[in-house]
Design a protein around this motif. Structure first.
Motif, PDB file in Angstrom:
ATOM      1  N   VAL A  77     -12.674 -46.628  43.020  1.00 48.65           N
ATOM      2  CA  VAL A  77     -13.157 -47.381  43.012  1.00 48.65           C
ATOM      3  C   VAL A  77     -12.877 -47.656  45.266  1.00 48.65           C
ATOM      4  O   VAL A  77     -11.653 -47.721  44.930  1.00 48.65           O
ATOM      5  N   LYS A  78     -13.342 -47.910  45.886  1.00 49.90           N
ATOM      6  CA  LYS A  78     -13.281 -48.786  46.948  1.00 49.90           C
ATOM      7  C   LYS A  78     -12.177 -50.037  47.063  1.00 49.90           C
ATOM      8  O   LYS A  78     -11.114 -49.973  48.091  1.00 49.90           O
ATOM      9  N   LYS A  79     -12.479 -50.724  46.471  1.00 49.90           N
ATOM     10  CA  LYS A  79     -10.951 -51.863  45.964  1.00 49.90           C
ATOM     11  C   LYS A  79     -11.516 -52.192  44.903  1.00 49.90           C
ATOM     12  O   LYS A  79     -11.878 -52.776  44.127  1.00 49.90           O
ATOM     13  N   LYS A  80     -10.247 -52.414  43.967  1.00 53.59           N
ATOM     14  CA  LYS A  80      -9.740 -52.081  42.413  1.00 53.59           C
ATOM     15  C   LYS A  80     -10.444 -53.414  42.832  1.00 53.59           C
ATOM     16  O   LYS A  80      -9.756 -54.614  42.584  1.00 53.59           O
ATOM     17  N   ALA A  81     -10.512 -54.277  40.936  1.00 53.27           N
ATOM     18  CA  ALA A  81     -10.872 -55.553  40.311  1.00 53.27           C
ATOM     19  C   ALA A  81     -10.174 -55.158  39.068  1.00 53.27           C
ATOM     20  O   ALA A  81      -9.682 -54.444  38.453  1.00 53.27           O
ATOM     21  N   SER A  82      -9.795 -56.563  38.842  1.00 56.15           N
ATOM     22  CA  SER A  82      -8.479 -56.674  37.815  1.00 56.15           C
ATOM     23  C   SER A  82      -8.496 -57.645  37.620  1.00 56.15           C
ATOM     24  O   SER A  82      -9.072 -59.108  38.375  1.00 56.15           O
ATOM     25  N   MET A  83      -7.589 -57.846  36.474  1.00 52.81           N
ATOM     26  CA  MET A  83      -7.695 -59.016  35.702  1.00 52.81           C
ATOM     27  C   MET A  83      -6.264 -60.019  36.360  1.00 52.81           C
ATOM     28  O   MET A  83      -5.579 -59.190  35.470  1.00 52.81           O
ATOM     29  N   PRO A  84      -6.320 -60.490  37.279  1.00 53.12           N
ATOM     30  CA  PRO A  84      -4.907 -61.650  37.025  1.00 53.12           C
ATOM     31  C   PRO A  84      -3.883 -62.081  35.886  1.00 53.12           C
ATOM     32  O   PRO A  84      -4.351 -62.136  35.235  1.00 53.12           O
ATOM     33  N   VAL A  85      -2.678 -61.685  35.595  1.00 60.08           N
ATOM     34  CA  VAL A  85      -2.045 -62.313  34.656  1.00 60.08           C
ATOM     35  C   VAL A  85      -2.065 -63.236  33.967  1.00 60.08           C
ATOM     36  O   VAL A  85      -2.259 -63.768  32.961  1.00 60.08           O
ATOM     37  N   SER A  86      -2.147 -64.455  35.737  1.00 59.30           N
ATOM     38  CA  SER A  86      -2.135 -65.377  35.406  1.00 59.30           C
ATOM     39  C   SER A  86      -3.679 -66.146  34.702  1.00 59.30           C
ATOM     40  O   SER A  86      -3.301 -67.447  34.125  1.00 59.30           O
TER      41      SER A  86
END
Length: 492
Positions: free
Chosen positions: A147-156
């Motif tokens: 991916v050009k820019k990673k999508a992820s779930m913040p730990v918070s």
């Protein structure tokens, strides 16, 4: 540049098309209807616009992860006003009105004023609502995709969900009716049962109230069709093509690889195919032999479709003094599909520009229930139109009894049955969602035996709806990118 054919210009099809174009593919969408949107649609009758799909949008708040997807696909932009009505919903019973407010403390005070004897359950409800406001549908990348820019779930975000997760089994293991039965007040019971329906999973009620409290579930200006048209405009601006009035008859498969579609007697070749038509209908009809993967057999065996009969009326009166969304018990039940409906609800669009002529109002009523066989029998015995007219007249009479200012002021009426939705959507029994059981059901975006082929659409995850449609469209393109070694560009 690889060619991609997409079946269906609904929300998932438009989403997939937009992300595929951004990732460098050449895309054509084949749509049987003359407009985009699929189940997310509206229609006009004699100057009235009837909202036939979207009643609220998950991801309407900029604070929610899904909001980014709606922005990337053009469904929302800075010029689109989002209406957050409050109260969101009301129920009238025996001269009293219960309201579903967005503010939790306002909701608590209102419920306590109506039923102080329910203090214990009201406190539990409001406490849990605050916990569930942290629950949200994350936007993630599939494993292995570039991916050009990673999508992820913040730990918070994950930690914020933990308190709600501990309470999830309490709601998931009972129906709405069972949960509402904990309250002593008949009015509060009726309100809670009517939010999503008494037979569905009680977790749906908690999620509904919590998303309202978090600033979610707004209604974008222009509604369903406006949103779909904006997405189609974004798709075409990126260089995509939509072939309207072109139903796909079959996915062409050669040597276990999807290589195009057959439509209107023409074979259109492509390097990959994404089907966003209702998956349950597609696995039975779009292939030389129905798909028999284990997950497909499970879908056939366990899917409980959500159907409705939809009544719309144009009223030559300004109903802006009435609630926007209200349910009540009429003196006589409304009989639809041979079943008596003791509760009637209306959506009142007096507050929205362009939905009716000046000083007039568009009003709709949705009756949830599997009346498919009833309406099919009516069509076969020649009484279909007469039964629709009978239903419309009964609703108009109930409306006039409840709101006398509407009596004799009906300019136009329209009834859409499950057969109507089946004709326009090519969906299983005309259904537009799946009834959620005690657990969510997930289905894969790929088959086991066909390469360069992908599914997207609301049927892939219960209960479905717009969040699943947009997320599954994006995921299908990520699978395509992973399989072809392409960088997914949609996160820019």
């Amino acid at each position: 540049m690889k060619k991609v054919s997409i079946v269906g210009a609904g929300i998932s099809g438009l989403t997939a098309g937009i992300y595929a174009l951004q990732s460098g593919f050449q895309v054509t969408i084949f749509e049987s209807h003359t407009i985009p949107g699929g189940a997310s649609t509206s229609w006009r009758r004699k100057g009235y616009l009837f909202e036939g799909g979207l009643h609220w949008l998950t991801g309407s708040s900029p604070e929610m992860p899904l909001h980014r997807l709606w922005r990337e696909t053009g469904a929302l932009d800075d010029g689109v006003q989002v209406h957050n009505r409050d109260p969101f919903f009301t129920f009238d019973y025996n001269g009293q009105t219960a309201c579903l407010y967005r503010d939790v403390e306002k909701l608590r005070a209102h419920f306590m004023a109506l039923s102080p004897e329910d203090k214990k359950e009201i406190d539990h409800l409001c406490t849990d609502v605050k916990k569930f406001t942290k629950m949200t549908m994350p936007v993630m990348d599939i494993r292995g995709v570039k991916v050009k820019k990673k999508a992820s779930m913040p730990v918070s975000m994950l930690f914020g969900m933990l308190p709600a997760l501990s309470r999830m089994p309490f709601y998931a293991n009972q129906t709405v009716r069972e949960y509402a039965g904990r309250f002593k007040s008949p009015l509060l019971r009726l309100l809670l049962e009517s939010i999503i329906g008494p037979t569905y999973n009680a977790a749906g009620v908690m999620f509904t109230i919590a998303t309202l409290a978090s600033g979610e579930r707004g209604y974008p200006e222009g509604g369903s069709l406006g949103m779909a048209l904006r997405m189609a405009k974004r798709f075409e601006a990126l260089g995509g093509t939509i072939r309207y009035g072109t139903p796909v008859d079959k996915v062409i498969v050669q040597n276990d690889v999807a290589c195009g579609v057959a439509a209107n007697g023409e074979n259109i070749l492509a390097d990959a195919v994404i089907v966003t038509q209702d998956t349950l209908a597609a696995i039975n009809t779009l292939f030389d032999e129905p798909i028999r993967d284990p997950w497909a057999e499970k879908m056939r065996r366990t899917t409980k479709p959500m159907l409705d009969t939809f009544i719309s009326v144009g009223v030559q009166a300004d109903l802006s003094a009435l609630p926007e969304r209200v349910q009540f018990i009429p003196k006589e039940p409304l009989v639809c599909g041979g079943v008596a409906e003791p509760v009637v609800g209306i959506c009142n669009y007096a507050g929205y520009r362009g939905y009716a002529p000046e000083g007039c109002t568009a009003v709709t009523c949705t009756i949830i229930g599997d009346s498919y066989d009833y309406w099919k029998a009516c069509r076969e015995n020649g009484t279909y139109q007469a039964e629709k007219e009978k239903l419309a007249e009964a609703f108009i009479a109930i409306l006039a009894e409840r709101y006398p200012q509407t009596a004799g002021k009906i300019a136009v009426w329209d009834v859409a049955t499950p057969l109507t939705y089946e004709r326009y959507l090519h969906s299983y029994k005309g259904s537009w969602m799946t009834v959620m059981g005690r657990q969510n059901t997930y289905y894969p975006a790929k088959t086991e035996h066909i390469g360069q082929f992908y599914f997207a659409g609301q049927r892939l995850r219960s209960p479905g709806g717009l969040p699943v449609a947009v997320d599954s469209g994006r995921r299908a393109v990520q699978f395509l990118c992973r399989d072809t070694g392409t960088v997914f560009q949609g996160n820019s």
